[in-house]
Design an enzyme around this catalytic site. Sequence first.
Site, mmCIF file in Angstrom:
data_model
loop_
_atom_site.group_PDB
_atom_site.id
_atom_site.type_symbol
_atom_site.label_atom_id
_atom_site.label_comp_id
_atom_site.label_asym_id
_atom_site.label_seq_id
_atom_site.Cartn_x
_atom_site.Cartn_y
_atom_site.Cartn_z
ATOM 1 N N LYS A 91 45.859 -16.361 80.659
ATOM 2 C CA LYS A 91 46.636 -15.785 81.776
ATOM 3 C C LYS A 91 48.124 -16.047 81.599
ATOM 4 C CE LYS A 91 43.152 -14.393 82.406
ATOM 5 N NZ LYS A 91 41.840 -14.641 81.788
ATOM 6 N N ASP A 98 28.562 -22.673 82.126
ATOM 7 C CA ASP A 98 28.208 -21.727 81.058
ATOM 8 C C ASP A 98 26.931 -22.118 80.325
ATOM 9 O OD1 ASP A 98 30.523 -20.348 81.617
ATOM 10 O OD2 ASP A 98 31.348 -20.450 79.592
ATOM 11 N N ALA A 158 34.411 -19.290 85.298
ATOM 12 C CA ALA A 158 34.843 -20.622 85.724
ATOM 13 C C ALA A 158 34.463 -20.894 87.181
ATOM 14 C CB ALA A 158 36.358 -20.730 85.547
ATOM 15 N N HIS A 216 51.194 -4.076 106.821
ATOM 16 C CA HIS A 216 51.821 -2.946 106.137
ATOM 17 C C HIS A 216 53.243 -3.324 105.738
ATOM 18 C CE1 HIS A 216 52.864 1.155 105.119
ATOM 19 N NE2 HIS A 216 53.981 0.982 105.821
HETATM 20 P P1 FAD Z 1 33.584 -25.384 79.322
HETATM 21 O O1 FAD Z 1 34.841 -24.983 79.977
HETATM 22 O O2 FAD Z 1 33.257 -24.784 78.008
HETATM 23 O O3 FAD Z 1 33.657 -26.971 79.197
HETATM 24 C C1 FAD Z 1 32.658 -27.701 78.583
HETATM 25 C C2 FAD Z 1 33.248 -29.030 78.166
HETATM 26 O O4 FAD Z 1 32.182 -29.861 77.757
HETATM 27 C C3 FAD Z 1 34.197 -28.954 76.987
HETATM 28 O O5 FAD Z 1 35.402 -29.595 77.310
HETATM 29 C C4 FAD Z 1 33.484 -29.685 75.844
HETATM 30 O O6 FAD Z 1 34.379 -30.423 75.029
HETATM 31 C C5 FAD Z 1 32.604 -30.620 76.643
HETATM 32 N N1 FAD Z 1 31.404 -31.055 75.931
HETATM 33 C C6 FAD Z 1 30.394 -30.287 75.444
HETATM 34 N N2 FAD Z 1 29.405 -31.059 74.939
HETATM 35 C C7 FAD Z 1 29.807 -32.342 75.108
HETATM 36 C C8 FAD Z 1 29.217 -33.590 74.805
HETATM 37 N N3 FAD Z 1 28.011 -33.682 74.274
HETATM 38 N N4 FAD Z 1 29.933 -34.708 75.091
HETATM 39 C C9 FAD Z 1 31.156 -34.647 75.659
HETATM 40 N N5 FAD Z 1 31.739 -33.484 75.986
HETATM 41 C C10 FAD Z 1 31.083 -32.346 75.720
HETATM 42 N N6 FAD Z 1 36.472 -17.358 83.188
HETATM 43 C C11 FAD Z 1 36.978 -16.999 84.389
HETATM 44 O O7 FAD Z 1 36.330 -17.190 85.422
HETATM 45 N N7 FAD Z 1 38.218 -16.419 84.479
HETATM 46 C C12 FAD Z 1 38.977 -16.179 83.391
HETATM 47 O O8 FAD Z 1 40.078 -15.655 83.498
HETATM 48 C C13 FAD Z 1 38.451 -16.547 82.122
HETATM 49 N N8 FAD Z 1 39.171 -16.327 80.999
HETATM 50 C C14 FAD Z 1 38.669 -16.736 79.794
HETATM 51 C C15 FAD Z 1 39.412 -16.481 78.644
HETATM 52 C C16 FAD Z 1 38.935 -16.872 77.406
HETATM 53 C C17 FAD Z 1 39.746 -16.603 76.167
HETATM 54 C C18 FAD Z 1 37.677 -17.545 77.316
HETATM 55 C C19 FAD Z 1 37.152 -18.008 76.000
HETATM 56 C C20 FAD Z 1 36.924 -17.774 78.453
HETATM 57 C C21 FAD Z 1 37.402 -17.361 79.702
HETATM 58 N N9 FAD Z 1 36.672 -17.542 80.858
HETATM 59 C C22 FAD Z 1 37.182 -17.153 82.069
HETATM 60 C C23 FAD Z 1 35.344 -18.188 80.843
HETATM 61 C C24 FAD Z 1 35.508 -19.653 81.254
HETATM 62 O O9 FAD Z 1 36.396 -20.289 80.384
HETATM 63 C C25 FAD Z 1 34.136 -20.341 81.219
HETATM 64 O O10 FAD Z 1 33.235 -19.642 82.052
HETATM 65 C C26 FAD Z 1 34.272 -21.763 81.712
HETATM 66 O O11 FAD Z 1 35.176 -22.506 80.944
HETATM 67 C C27 FAD Z 1 32.909 -22.473 81.695
HETATM 68 O O12 FAD Z 1 33.058 -23.746 82.218
HETATM 69 P P2 FAD Z 1 32.110 -24.953 81.798
HETATM 70 O O13 FAD Z 1 32.664 -26.140 82.506
HETATM 71 O O14 FAD Z 1 30.714 -24.574 82.006
HETATM 72 O O15 FAD Z 1 32.307 -25.129 80.232
HETATM 73 P P1 NAD Z 2 31.603 -9.959 76.616
HETATM 74 O O1 NAD Z 2 30.146 -10.047 76.755
HETATM 75 O O2 NAD Z 2 32.442 -9.680 77.812
HETATM 76 O O3 NAD Z 2 31.991 -8.831 75.557
HETATM 77 C C1 NAD Z 2 31.493 -8.819 74.257
HETATM 78 C C2 NAD Z 2 31.488 -7.378 73.783
HETATM 79 O O4 NAD Z 2 31.206 -7.375 72.405
HETATM 80 C C3 NAD Z 2 30.432 -6.524 74.461
HETATM 81 O O5 NAD Z 2 31.019 -5.336 74.926
HETATM 82 C C4 NAD Z 2 29.415 -6.274 73.360
HETATM 83 O O6 NAD Z 2 28.769 -5.028 73.468
HETATM 84 C C5 NAD Z 2 30.287 -6.335 72.129
HETATM 85 N N1 NAD Z 2 29.585 -6.683 70.905
HETATM 86 C C6 NAD Z 2 28.585 -7.607 70.723
HETATM 87 N N2 NAD Z 2 28.226 -7.671 69.433
HETATM 88 C C7 NAD Z 2 29.005 -6.779 68.767
HETATM 89 C C8 NAD Z 2 29.123 -6.394 67.405
HETATM 90 N N3 NAD Z 2 28.373 -6.942 66.458
HETATM 91 N N4 NAD Z 2 30.026 -5.445 67.078
HETATM 92 C C9 NAD Z 2 30.821 -4.892 68.025
HETATM 93 N N5 NAD Z 2 30.752 -5.212 69.330
HETATM 94 C C10 NAD Z 2 29.868 -6.159 69.701
HETATM 95 O O7 NAD Z 2 32.046 -11.313 75.905
HETATM 96 P P2 NAD Z 2 33.475 -11.888 75.583
HETATM 97 O O8 NAD Z 2 34.519 -10.844 75.798
HETATM 98 O O9 NAD Z 2 33.355 -12.537 74.257
HETATM 99 O O10 NAD Z 2 33.615 -12.996 76.680
HETATM 100 C C11 NAD Z 2 32.696 -14.092 76.740
HETATM 101 C C12 NAD Z 2 32.538 -14.603 78.125
HETATM 102 O O11 NAD Z 2 33.743 -15.172 78.603
HETATM 103 C C13 NAD Z 2 32.162 -13.484 79.059
HETATM 104 O O12 NAD Z 2 30.888 -13.776 79.583
HETATM 105 C C14 NAD Z 2 33.176 -13.499 80.140
HETATM 106 O O13 NAD Z 2 32.592 -13.535 81.412
HETATM 107 C C15 NAD Z 2 33.976 -14.775 79.930
HETATM 108 N N6 NAD Z 2 35.382 -14.421 80.111
HETATM 109 C C16 NAD Z 2 35.804 -14.101 81.361
HETATM 110 C C17 NAD Z 2 37.107 -13.696 81.567
HETATM 111 C C18 NAD Z 2 37.536 -13.324 82.941
HETATM 112 O O14 NAD Z 2 36.857 -13.682 83.884
HETATM 113 N N7 NAD Z 2 38.650 -12.631 83.091
HETATM 114 C C19 NAD Z 2 37.972 -13.591 80.502
HETATM 115 C C20 NAD Z 2 37.505 -13.897 79.235
HETATM 116 C C21 NAD Z 2 36.201 -14.318 79.053
#
Ligand code: FAD
Ligand code: NAD
Length: 475
Positions: free
Chosen positions: A58, A319, A327, A451
């Site tokens: 973001k 997750d 999140a 508004h």
């Molecule tokens: P995580 O955030 O993955 O945290 C898990 C933690 O557990 C990590 O810090 C890891 O180091 C730790 N861990 C794992 N195993 C162990 C272990 N055995 N011992 C100690 N520590 C361990 N979601 C949104 O809602 N809005 C968004 O805008 C959004 N944007 C995203 C953008 C990107 C590029 C990505 C990749 C994801 C985005 N997501 C977004 C998804 C969001 O990041 C995840 O849904 C969220 O982080 C999941 O939270 P979590 O706590 O389950 O796991």
């Molecule tokens: P996603 O599931 O949103 O998108 C993955 C895309 O890749 C799908 O459209 C799928 O059809 C395509 N795909 C899969 N295999 C493929 C292949 N072999 N070749 C071409 N296309 C293929 O997953 P993501 O974008 O990787 O995000 C992962 C998770 O992180 C999502 O579940 C999402 O909710 C979370 N996330 C959330 C936000 C947000 O809330 N704004 C932002 C980033 C990530």
Amino acid sequence: MSEIFDVIVIGSGPAGYPAAIRAGQNKLKVACIDEWKNTDGSFAFGGTCLNAGCIPSKALLESSELFQRAKDEFGIHGIKLGGITLDLGAMQKRRASVVKTMTNGILALFKANGVVGIQGHGRLLPGNQVLVTAPDGSENMLQARNVILASGSTPIRLKSVPHDGKAIIDSWDALELDAVPGRLGVIGAGVIGLELGSVWRRLGSTVTMLEALEQFLPMVDQTIAKEAQRHLKKQGLDIKLGAKVLSAAATSGGVDVVYADAQGEHTLQVDKLVVAVGRRPFTEGLLAEGTGVELDARGFVQVDEHCRTTVPNVWAIGDVVRGPMLAHKGKEEGVMVADLIAGQFGEVNYKVIPSVIYTTPEIAWVGQTEEQVKASGRAYKVGAFPFAASGRARAMEAGAGMAKIVSAKDDDEVLGVHVIGPMAGELIAEAVLAMEYSASTEDIQRTIHAHPTLSEAIHEAALAVDKKMIDGINR
Ligand code: FAD
Ligand code: NAD
């Protein structure tokens, strides 16, 4: 004798750290363990979300949008600027400092709520024991009355597209690039692909996205998805649907990607290739032999609706369990579990979880799409209001998109709200609250909206459901 905690949380992402904080608020003795290591070698709490996901993405979306607007939009407002140049180093420094502020904030929150933060790897052993391996390799055995598994997720890798972290990269790598790639390829036109594709396109990359499915954003209401596709294409994102990637290989000049679509086989040459094809639950090294915690067929920790695993007093959230990888979903699960452990009420309403895609225009929704309601067989009504008719959106030079409401024909209950337009992610909060209280469209119709605000679009869409729109033509 090992130290005994009421609760040990493994993982401090947006699922784990709120669980730990709420446990602390509930006067439970709690520890939260995390092994996250950043690319500069520093340890940090906050998980994927704070370090490599929601927050850095973001930060870059905001910076890159300002850059784009300064170049293309300020002139329309009568603001004339000289040559606008990009200082990517400064932009990345800001991104890193936003992340650092937020992750340091968790330390402060842990302290304020009596949470013991532990850096290291946590492994669940039978009998609710947790073995902690510190970064220096030393081991410490902890005992817990309750363990919450919050180990999150990790990117899915494609065998035919070997990740090297340099030319073939994942979302984390793509957030930390130190130069704008001339040609950027993205595999997967999902949430990550669209957000990161937008960032680098705005900063100057030519972006080509290869999406395996024929349908664009199948989880999104298709009226909204079509509108999104149109705008993103106009912005220059080249989204190729029905494109199956066969192989990719790093070369001296970048990456050669071979893919096939209905027209046959093609080769695409790019400087960097981001693989964004989804994420999988992360459980490596988490469970010792004999814990009894079961995983489902897709590798998620198996839980019931209250996030109880197959073992008493072992819970799992975020997750690493079923449901959308978001999140805020993980956060609510964490709070629910910490309250249940303390003997209080706890519940997550899985039917009312908002989703936001932070493109321009932004896309946000909650509840069922029109397609889902139709498939359910329930009779429904639809109302939509275009931002082009919103005074505030026009004043913001952001008249693209619409707000759409789907509600039940019989009792007028709001079944789904879908927005594409300015600040859609903020606007959806009203719809979430409305649906949480099982509101009807009439409830929204009778609610006064200030508004001129963007929120009037939600009001007008509710009016449109009954053909009572004031600021648009009812059809
Ligand atoms: P995580 O955030 O993955 O945290 C898990 C933690 O557990 C990590 O810090 C890891 O180091 C730790 N861990 C794992 N195993 C162990 C272990 N055995 N011992 C100690 N520590 C361990 N979601 C949104 O809602 N809005 C968004 O805008 C959004 N944007 C995203 C953008 C990107 C590029 C990505 C990749 C994801 C985005 N997501 C977004 C998804 C969001 O990041 C995840 O849904 C969220 O982080 C999941 O939270 P979590 O706590 O389950 O796991
Ligand atoms: P996603 O599931 O949103 O998108 C993955 C895309 O890749 C799908 O459209 C799928 O059809 C395509 N795909 C899969 N295999 C493929 C292949 N072999 N070749 C071409 N296309 C293929 O997953 P993501 O974008 O990787 O995000 C992962 C998770 O992180 C999502 O579940 C999402 O909710 C979370 N996330 C959330 C936000 C947000 O809330 N704004 C932002 C980033 C990530």
